[in-house]
Design an enzyme around this catalytic site. Sequence first.
Site, PDB file in Angstrom:
ATOM      1  CG  ASP A  48      -1.985   2.548   6.482  1.00 41.26           C
ATOM      2  OD1 ASP A  48      -2.144   2.310   5.263  1.00 41.26           O
ATOM      3  OD2 ASP A  48      -2.287   3.643   7.001  1.00 41.26           O
ATOM      4  CG  ASP A  90      -1.531   1.198   1.638  1.00 40.15           C
ATOM      5  OD1 ASP A  90      -2.255   1.700   0.785  1.00 40.15           O
ATOM      6  OD2 ASP A  90      -1.354   1.698   2.778  1.00 40.15           O
ATOM      7  CG  ASP A 137      -1.122   7.932   1.001  1.00 37.60           C
ATOM      8  OD1 ASP A 137      -0.501   8.968   1.220  1.00 37.60           O
ATOM      9  OD2 ASP A 137      -1.591   7.632  -0.117  1.00 37.60           O
TER      10      ASP A 137
HETATM   11  O1  LIG Z   1      -4.411   3.148  -0.380  1.00 32.39           O
HETATM   12  P1  LIG Z   1      -3.469   4.222   0.062  1.00 32.39           P
HETATM   13  O2  LIG Z   1      -2.254   4.316  -0.791  1.00 32.39           O
HETATM   14  O3  LIG Z   1      -3.138   4.096   1.528  1.00 32.39           O
HETATM   15  O4  LIG Z   1      -4.279   5.576  -0.150  1.00 32.39           O
HETATM   16  C1  LIG Z   1      -5.361   5.893   0.724  1.00 32.39           C
HETATM   17  C2  LIG Z   1      -5.578   7.385   0.783  1.00 32.39           C
HETATM   18  O5  LIG Z   1      -4.291   7.949   1.029  1.00 32.39           O
HETATM   19  C3  LIG Z   1      -4.179   9.368   1.017  1.00 32.39           C
HETATM   20  O6  LIG Z   1      -4.797   9.888   2.173  1.00 32.39           O
HETATM   21  C4  LIG Z   1      -4.193   9.494   3.393  1.00 32.39           C
HETATM   22  O7  LIG Z   1      -2.834   9.988   3.431  1.00 32.39           O
HETATM   23  C5  LIG Z   1      -2.748  11.442   3.439  1.00 32.39           C
HETATM   24  C6  LIG Z   1      -1.272  11.805   3.374  1.00 32.39           C
HETATM   25  O8  LIG Z   1      -0.559  11.247   4.446  1.00 32.39           O
HETATM   26  C7  LIG Z   1      -3.451  11.997   4.675  1.00 32.39           C
HETATM   27  O9  LIG Z   1      -3.398  13.414   4.669  1.00 32.39           O
HETATM   28  C8  LIG Z   1      -4.920  11.538   4.655  1.00 32.39           C
HETATM   29  O10 LIG Z   1      -5.557  11.952   5.836  1.00 32.39           O
HETATM   30  C9  LIG Z   1      -4.999  10.014   4.562  1.00 32.39           C
HETATM   31  O11 LIG Z   1      -6.343   9.581   4.409  1.00 32.39           O
HETATM   32  C10 LIG Z   1      -4.772   9.936  -0.243  1.00 32.39           C
HETATM   33  O12 LIG Z   1      -4.709  11.336  -0.213  1.00 32.39           O
HETATM   34  C11 LIG Z   1      -6.198   9.446  -0.416  1.00 32.39           C
HETATM   35  O13 LIG Z   1      -6.739   9.979  -1.585  1.00 32.39           O
HETATM   36  C12 LIG Z   1      -6.140   7.937  -0.519  1.00 32.39           C
HETATM   37  O14 LIG Z   1      -7.439   7.414  -0.748  1.00 32.39           O
END
Ligand SMILES: O=P(O)(O)OC[C@H]1O[C@H](O[C@H]2O[C@H](CO)[C@@H](O)[C@H](O)[C@H]2O)[C@H](O)[C@@H](O)[C@@H]1O
Length: 386
Positions: free
Chosen positions: A327, A124, A126
């Site tokens: 995560d 993954d 983020d």
């Molecule tokens: O599937 P992932 O790669 O984990 O993506 C899921 C979401 O990740 C991002 O948002 C998350 O991370 C951001 C940066 O650290 C944080 O600001 C936010 O609160 C988290 O939800 C991304 O911006 C989303 O669009 C994704 O869906």
Amino acid sequence: MELKPKNAPVLADPSPLNKSRLGLPSNLLPCSQSGASFQSTILTTAPRKKPGKLDDVRSNGWLDAMQSSSPPRKKIVKDFGVEVASDDSDIVYNSWMLKYPSALNSFDHIINLGKDKKIVIFLDYDGTLSPIVDDPDRAFMSPDMYSAVKGVAEYFPTAIISGRSRDKVYELVGLAELYYAGSHGMDIMFPVQDTLSIHQNSYIRSTDKQGKEVNLFQPAREFIPMIDEVFKTLVEVTKDIKGAKVENHKFCTSVHYRNVDEKSWLTVAQCVHDVLKDYPRLRLTHGRKVLEVRPVIDWDKGRAVEFLLETLGLSNSDDVLPIYIGDDRTDEDAFKVLREGNRGYGILVSSAPKESKAFLSLRDTLEVSEFLKSLVKWKEQMEKKQ
Ligand SMILES: O=P(O)(O)OC[C@H]1O[C@H](O[C@H]2O[C@H](CO)[C@@H](O)[C@H](O)[C@H]2O)[C@H](O)[C@@H](O)[C@@H]1O
């Protein structure tokens, strides 16, 4: 070979808790797949029933889910069923690790199982490769993580499966040697030469940024105009909510509330809820301080893992050891596929106890990079011995 679900239908937000928190009965969630073909189960959408007259996101559970997403440490400890002061949280974390042992401490066990198999890595983005930060546009990998991912991709087939758009996650990672699946697996790119001749009519031919021939699997293609329209509407309706941010991932769209004052979370939820009322073919899932709007199709990160394994000829569980590191709630679909298929390891990245379908855990992105580097070091030593 047919890509058929091996187990019960995989729903993008499968836990009973999440279903009730969304306020949606299970029949509003994606289609059942039993007995249907690959094409009809994946590419057909099941219309979501129109939400009833319930307008108050307080009573349909959205707000509860928002409050518990990415919760502060003490709150997660409470969610795990043990109410303790945060000073005691290390004790609780350590006892939680009896159920989800550290992948670092279990490393010998993993390589012992993997030494005669092909290890395949799914990551993954983020919260796994980059720490969670306030600004989604500034979620970068550390140089250390970059070299760990690059190293691991030299020895093992490696895929990133992210909720972000495929282009965005490629831009953030910047390594051409990986497979990329964006929009929670609804946009998968893989090189033509690596592809088995199966499911050929389910993907299209394209070229990547380097001009190399690739295949694209995009089961929600027909939703692109709808997602674009909803994205624009969400931007408009949330424009006066300080801190709200809307992202367009092409096959899904996200509304962030991490930087919104908690007093206005209800307003964010109500805005999204009201927009969704006009789109019965879209549904909502929860991420870390983010509401994600996506098509009602039976596709998620778990299905993407299965698809990649099948399409790349890596689905024989006797020869292949998949490892998925993630995560977030959306990663649970992938953990579930591995657990129920009795193959490989799901590894949850979490610094606080929470229930998961993963087998193992890592505390944070630092431990993720340490784990990946250990795999590389082990493989290098193995190759030297040969
Ligand atoms: O599937 P992932 O790669 O984990 O993506 C899921 C979401 O990740 C991002 O948002 C998350 O991370 C951001 C940066 O650290 C944080 O600001 C936010 O609160 C988290 O939800 C991304 O911006 C989303 O669009 C994704 O869906």
